[in-house]
Write a protein that holds these residues in place. Structure first.
Motif, PDB file in Angstrom:
ATOM      1  N   HIS A 170      36.840-104.001 -37.706  1.00  0.00           N
ATOM      2  CA  HIS A 170      36.636-103.490 -39.065  1.00  0.00           C
ATOM      3  C   HIS A 170      37.041-102.024 -39.172  1.00  0.00           C
ATOM      4  CE1 HIS A 170      34.814-106.938 -41.040  1.00  0.00           C
ATOM      5  NE2 HIS A 170      34.125-107.164 -39.936  1.00  0.00           N
ATOM      6  N   ILE A 171      36.728-101.256 -38.159  1.00  0.00           N
ATOM      7  CA  ILE A 171      37.113 -99.841 -38.168  1.00  0.00           C
ATOM      8  C   ILE A 171      38.630 -99.706 -38.209  1.00  0.00           C
ATOM      9  CG2 ILE A 171      37.170 -97.739 -36.758  1.00  0.00           C
ATOM     10  CD1 ILE A 171      34.266 -98.517 -35.896  1.00  0.00           C
ATOM     11  N   ILE A 228      39.118-104.738 -52.724  1.00  0.00           N
ATOM     12  CA  ILE A 228      38.481-104.663 -51.407  1.00  0.00           C
ATOM     13  C   ILE A 228      37.204-103.826 -51.405  1.00  0.00           C
ATOM     14  CG2 ILE A 228      40.630-105.031 -50.151  1.00  0.00           C
ATOM     15  CD1 ILE A 228      40.687-102.009 -49.635  1.00  0.00           C
ATOM     16  N   LYS A 229      36.941-103.121 -52.485  1.00  0.00           N
ATOM     17  CA  LYS A 229      35.786-102.235 -52.546  1.00  0.00           C
ATOM     18  C   LYS A 229      34.480-102.984 -52.257  1.00  0.00           C
ATOM     19  CE  LYS A 229      33.276 -99.174 -55.612  1.00  0.00           C
ATOM     20  NZ  LYS A 229      33.090 -98.709 -56.964  1.00  0.00           N
ATOM     21  N   TYR A 284      29.936-104.264 -48.721  1.00  0.00           N
ATOM     22  CA  TYR A 284      29.125-105.303 -48.080  1.00  0.00           C
ATOM     23  C   TYR A 284      29.083-105.092 -46.570  1.00  0.00           C
ATOM     24  CZ  TYR A 284      27.621-109.839 -46.340  1.00  0.00           C
ATOM     25  OH  TYR A 284      26.968-110.835 -45.671  1.00  0.00           O
ATOM     26  N   TYR A 285      30.237-104.824 -45.969  1.00  0.00           N
ATOM     27  CA  TYR A 285      30.292-104.597 -44.522  1.00  0.00           C
ATOM     28  C   TYR A 285      29.402-103.422 -44.121  1.00  0.00           C
ATOM     29  CZ  TYR A 285      31.882-102.881 -40.045  1.00  0.00           C
ATOM     30  OH  TYR A 285      31.908-102.407 -38.759  1.00  0.00           O
ATOM     31  N   ILE A 286      29.474-102.347 -44.869  1.00  0.00           N
ATOM     32  CA  ILE A 286      28.668-101.165 -44.563  1.00  0.00           C
ATOM     33  C   ILE A 286      27.183-101.480 -44.683  1.00  0.00           C
ATOM     34  CG2 ILE A 286      28.066 -98.843 -45.350  1.00  0.00           C
ATOM     35  CD1 ILE A 286      31.081 -98.539 -46.078  1.00  0.00           C
ATOM     36  N   THR A 304      22.007-102.500 -42.031  1.00  0.00           N
ATOM     37  CA  THR A 304      20.798-103.315 -41.945  1.00  0.00           C
ATOM     38  C   THR A 304      20.654-103.911 -40.549  1.00  0.00           C
ATOM     39  OG1 THR A 304      20.960-103.845 -44.290  1.00  0.00           O
ATOM     40  CG2 THR A 304      19.587-105.288 -42.944  1.00  0.00           C
ATOM     41  N   HIS A 305      21.754-104.393 -39.994  1.00  0.00           N
ATOM     42  CA  HIS A 305      21.737-104.976 -38.654  1.00  0.00           C
ATOM     43  C   HIS A 305      21.344-103.929 -37.616  1.00  0.00           C
ATOM     44  CE1 HIS A 305      22.797-107.789 -35.502  1.00  0.00           C
ATOM     45  NE2 HIS A 305      23.458-106.820 -34.905  1.00  0.00           N
ATOM     46  N   LEU A 306      21.876-102.740 -37.756  1.00  0.00           N
ATOM     47  CA  LEU A 306      21.546-101.656 -36.835  1.00  0.00           C
ATOM     48  C   LEU A 306      20.054-101.347 -36.891  1.00  0.00           C
ATOM     49  CD1 LEU A 306      22.405 -99.315 -34.941  1.00  0.00           C
ATOM     50  CD2 LEU A 306      22.716 -97.952 -37.008  1.00  0.00           C
TER      51      LEU A 306
END
Length: 82
Positions: free
Chosen positions: A30-31, A54-55, A60-62, A67-69
């Motif tokens: 992703h990066i 793509i915004k 969503y990815y961020i 949240t996962h972190l």
């Protein structure tokens, strides 16, 4: 990760390491895509309409990554980060 490779429960630790490595691999992918988008923007090679398309995906990815972190920030992870 060094802490995870030794001690009791090494099978569980191995699974945890594999999950973390898979997560790192996804993040790196992703990066790389985000860096590509940045270069396209810098070179005026990305149209305004494409940015809007793509915004939502980028936001969503961020959000999911953050949240996962936070979901994995147990006391053990916080201590390891110090």
């Amino acid at each position: 990760m060094e802490k995870l490779t030794s001690g009791k429960g090494s099978k569980r630790n191995k699974q945890e390491i594999e999950q973390l490595e898979a997560s790192i691999k996804r993040h790196r992918w992703h990066i790389a895509r985000l860096e590509q988008i940045t270069r396209l923007l810098d070179n005026d090679a990305l149209q305004h309409e494409q940015i809007n398309e793509i915004k939502e995906d980028v936001e969503y990815y961020i959000a999911v990554s953050y949240t996962h972190l936070r979901a994995h920030e147990t006391l053990r992870y916080l201590v390891c980060r110090l």
